[in-house]
Design a protein around this motif. Structure first.
Motif, mmCIF file in Angstrom:
data_model
loop_
_atom_site.group_PDB
_atom_site.id
_atom_site.type_symbol
_atom_site.label_atom_id
_atom_site.label_comp_id
_atom_site.label_asym_id
_atom_site.label_seq_id
_atom_site.Cartn_x
_atom_site.Cartn_y
_atom_site.Cartn_z
ATOM 1 N N ASP A 1 -60.895 -12.771 43.227
ATOM 2 C CA ASP A 1 -61.848 -12.147 44.256
ATOM 3 C C ASP A 1 -61.408 -11.684 45.381
ATOM 4 O O ASP A 1 -62.409 -11.476 46.150
ATOM 5 C CB ASP A 1 -62.829 -13.436 44.363
ATOM 6 N N ARG A 2 -60.278 -11.408 45.491
ATOM 7 C CA ARG A 2 -59.542 -10.691 46.792
ATOM 8 C C ARG A 2 -58.284 -10.151 46.343
ATOM 9 O O ARG A 2 -57.692 -10.350 45.129
ATOM 10 C CB ARG A 2 -59.542 -11.753 47.744
ATOM 11 N N GLU A 3 -57.746 -9.233 47.152
ATOM 12 C CA GLU A 3 -56.619 -8.758 46.762
ATOM 13 C C GLU A 3 -55.416 -9.900 46.737
ATOM 14 O O GLU A 3 -55.287 -10.558 47.637
ATOM 15 C CB GLU A 3 -56.233 -7.807 48.012
ATOM 16 N N ILE A 4 -54.557 -9.772 45.815
ATOM 17 C CA ILE A 4 -53.518 -10.584 45.846
ATOM 18 C C ILE A 4 -52.155 -9.781 45.661
ATOM 19 O O ILE A 4 -51.976 -8.824 45.104
ATOM 20 C CB ILE A 4 -53.454 -11.615 44.630
ATOM 21 N N SER A 5 -51.148 -10.179 46.695
ATOM 22 C CA SER A 5 -49.984 -9.342 46.749
ATOM 23 C C SER A 5 -49.227 -9.518 45.673
ATOM 24 O O SER A 5 -49.246 -10.179 44.716
ATOM 25 C CB SER A 5 -49.298 -9.837 48.040
ATOM 26 N N ASP A 6 -48.374 -8.149 45.255
ATOM 27 C CA ASP A 6 -47.375 -8.046 44.193
ATOM 28 C C ASP A 6 -46.502 -9.154 44.220
ATOM 29 O O ASP A 6 -45.956 -9.753 42.984
ATOM 30 C CB ASP A 6 -46.841 -6.716 44.088
ATOM 31 N N ASP A 7 -46.189 -9.643 45.355
ATOM 32 C CA ASP A 7 -45.116 -10.549 45.347
ATOM 33 C C ASP A 7 -45.658 -11.984 44.729
ATOM 34 O O ASP A 7 -45.014 -12.620 43.964
ATOM 35 C CB ASP A 7 -44.833 -11.046 46.844
ATOM 36 N N ILE A 8 -46.960 -12.215 44.706
ATOM 37 C CA ILE A 8 -47.447 -13.414 44.277
ATOM 38 C C ILE A 8 -47.917 -13.059 42.987
ATOM 39 O O ILE A 8 -47.686 -13.886 42.177
ATOM 40 C CB ILE A 8 -48.796 -13.826 45.094
ATOM 41 N N LEU A 9 -48.474 -12.086 42.520
ATOM 42 C CA LEU A 9 -48.612 -11.619 41.008
ATOM 43 C C LEU A 9 -47.291 -11.603 40.448
ATOM 44 O O LEU A 9 -47.453 -11.796 38.966
ATOM 45 C CB LEU A 9 -49.336 -10.312 41.154
ATOM 46 N N SER A 10 -46.205 -11.531 40.839
ATOM 47 C CA SER A 10 -44.934 -11.419 40.183
ATOM 48 C C SER A 10 -44.747 -12.580 39.314
ATOM 49 O O SER A 10 -44.238 -12.517 38.011
ATOM 50 C CB SER A 10 -43.867 -11.146 41.004
ATOM 51 N N GLY A 11 -45.330 -13.819 39.678
ATOM 52 C CA GLY A 11 -45.066 -15.010 38.957
ATOM 53 C C GLY A 11 -45.960 -14.826 37.565
ATOM 54 O O GLY A 11 -45.401 -15.083 36.596
ATOM 55 N N GLY A 12 -47.055 -14.592 37.740
ATOM 56 C CA GLY A 12 -48.047 -14.133 36.389
ATOM 57 C C GLY A 12 -47.428 -13.049 35.540
ATOM 58 O O GLY A 12 -47.457 -13.488 34.276
ATOM 59 N N ARG A 13 -47.113 -11.926 36.290
ATOM 60 C CA ARG A 13 -46.674 -11.123 35.355
ATOM 61 C C ARG A 13 -45.284 -11.385 34.772
ATOM 62 O O ARG A 13 -45.062 -10.997 33.455
ATOM 63 C CB ARG A 13 -46.219 -9.701 36.292
ATOM 64 N N ALA A 14 -44.418 -12.341 35.082
ATOM 65 C CA ALA A 14 -43.368 -12.831 34.268
ATOM 66 C C ALA A 14 -43.751 -13.926 33.429
ATOM 67 O O ALA A 14 -43.326 -13.894 32.182
ATOM 68 C CB ALA A 14 -42.341 -13.546 35.239
ATOM 69 N N GLY A 15 -44.574 -14.695 33.558
ATOM 70 C CA GLY A 15 -45.006 -15.743 32.776
ATOM 71 C C GLY A 15 -45.908 -15.366 31.596
ATOM 72 O O GLY A 15 -45.489 -15.814 30.551
ATOM 73 N N TRP A 16 -46.911 -14.834 31.867
ATOM 74 C CA TRP A 16 -47.656 -14.384 30.641
ATOM 75 C C TRP A 16 -47.207 -13.817 29.380
ATOM 76 O O TRP A 16 -47.407 -14.319 28.164
ATOM 77 C CB TRP A 16 -49.140 -13.750 30.975
#
Lengths: 115, 180
Positions: free
Chosen positions: B126-141
């Protein structure tokens, strides 16, 4: 080198050599890329073509070829919507020997417009 | 298609936007994909030993339990339309994470595509999340869902050795969020 606009990652139970072969072999590509042949001699600077039902649907150039680790080529159409289906089919081919039974229409607008 | 929405005032799901979308095609019936996504029996095999425990009704609890028995992810069922659509809150139980980042929503869409199934995972915030934090999900999914596909098609999940998501962990630490 341009910035990536679309990234798709998948993990496959196979060897790097078999995966390279699957990415560059005409007969193999026809099975997972919905009848499309990937054509090139895979040398840096060489032309690259996608041929579907005897018609060239896209052309480009080989940018990088570091067998079996990294392959990079250009093409003209946007294939973002089609890549998950193509690479899911490639994974199934390598792991089960069978491609996916997905209709070409499932590839998305870009592929639809061309088929 | 019927979409069931929970209308809790503290969970306005229309305000959530997908930050990560991952699509994969699987040679399996929709019911089997649904079962793999919602039961511990399957999830332990493709999701690093984690057990998914889901009470599959709106407002039901949703948990991912680590192999040591601790609750790693907790949430609740927001949308549930078996075997087509499931949305849950997917909150990692690290100190201050939800306070700092807000809740995370995960939606699975399951569509028939020929004889296969198109599975789409959307991770929304529901808000902007940084690419640094999203990198976890981008690698995991991609790892989790590639393994799920292998499990359903070959009977064998993948043995993927993942490096810890250092970039995400460093960014969380910087924000004062407790990480292991």
């Amino acid at each position: 080198m341009s910035k990536p606009e679309f990234v798709y990652v998948t993990y496959i139970e196979t060897t790097p050599e078999k995966l390279w072969e699957a990415l560059t072999n005409v007969e193999f590509s026809k099975r997972y890329w919905f009848g499309t042949e990937v054509k090139s001699d895979w040398k840096v600077g060489s032309p690259f073509a996608l041929v579907t039902d005897g018609k060239t649907t896209d052309t480009g150039q080989i940018l990088e070829a570091d067998r079996p680790r990294r392959l990079s080529y250009t093409f003209k159409h946007e294939l973002y919507e089609a890549m998950p289906a193509i690479l899911s089919g490639l994974k199934s081919m390598l792991e089960t020997g069978k491609p996916l039974a997905i209709p070409r229409a499932a590839l998305g607008k870009e592929e639809l417009a061309r088929s | 298609m019927k979409i069931y929405r929970r209308t809790s005032p503290d969970m306005k799901i229309d305000q959530f936007k997908p930050a990560i979308v991952y699509t994969i095609y699987i040679a399996a019936p929709p019911e089997k994909v649904w079962q793999a996504l919602t039961t511990a029996e399957f999830s332990r095999q493709y999701f690093s030993g984690f057990a998914i425990e889901a009470d599959l009704k709106i407002g039901g609890t949703f948990v991912a339990r680590a192999p040591d028995g601790s609750v790693h992810i907790s949430g609740e069922v927001i949308e549930c339309d078996p075997p087509r659509r499931l949305t849950v809150t997917w909150n990692v139980n690290w100190p201050a994470l939800v306070e700092m980042l807000g809740p995370t929503l995960v939606t699975y869409e399951i569509e028939q595509a020929g004889d296969a199934v198109k599975l789409t995972m959307l991770q929304s915030h529901d808000r902007e999340i940084s690419d640094d934090i999203l990198s976890g999900g981008r690698a995991g999914w991609p790892a989790i869902l590639s393994s799920l596909k292998s499990l359903l098609e070959t009977g064998q999940a993948l043995a993927i050795k993942m490096a810890p998501p250092e970039r995400m962990l460093a960014a969380l630490k910087e924000m004062g969020i407790g990480t292991p």
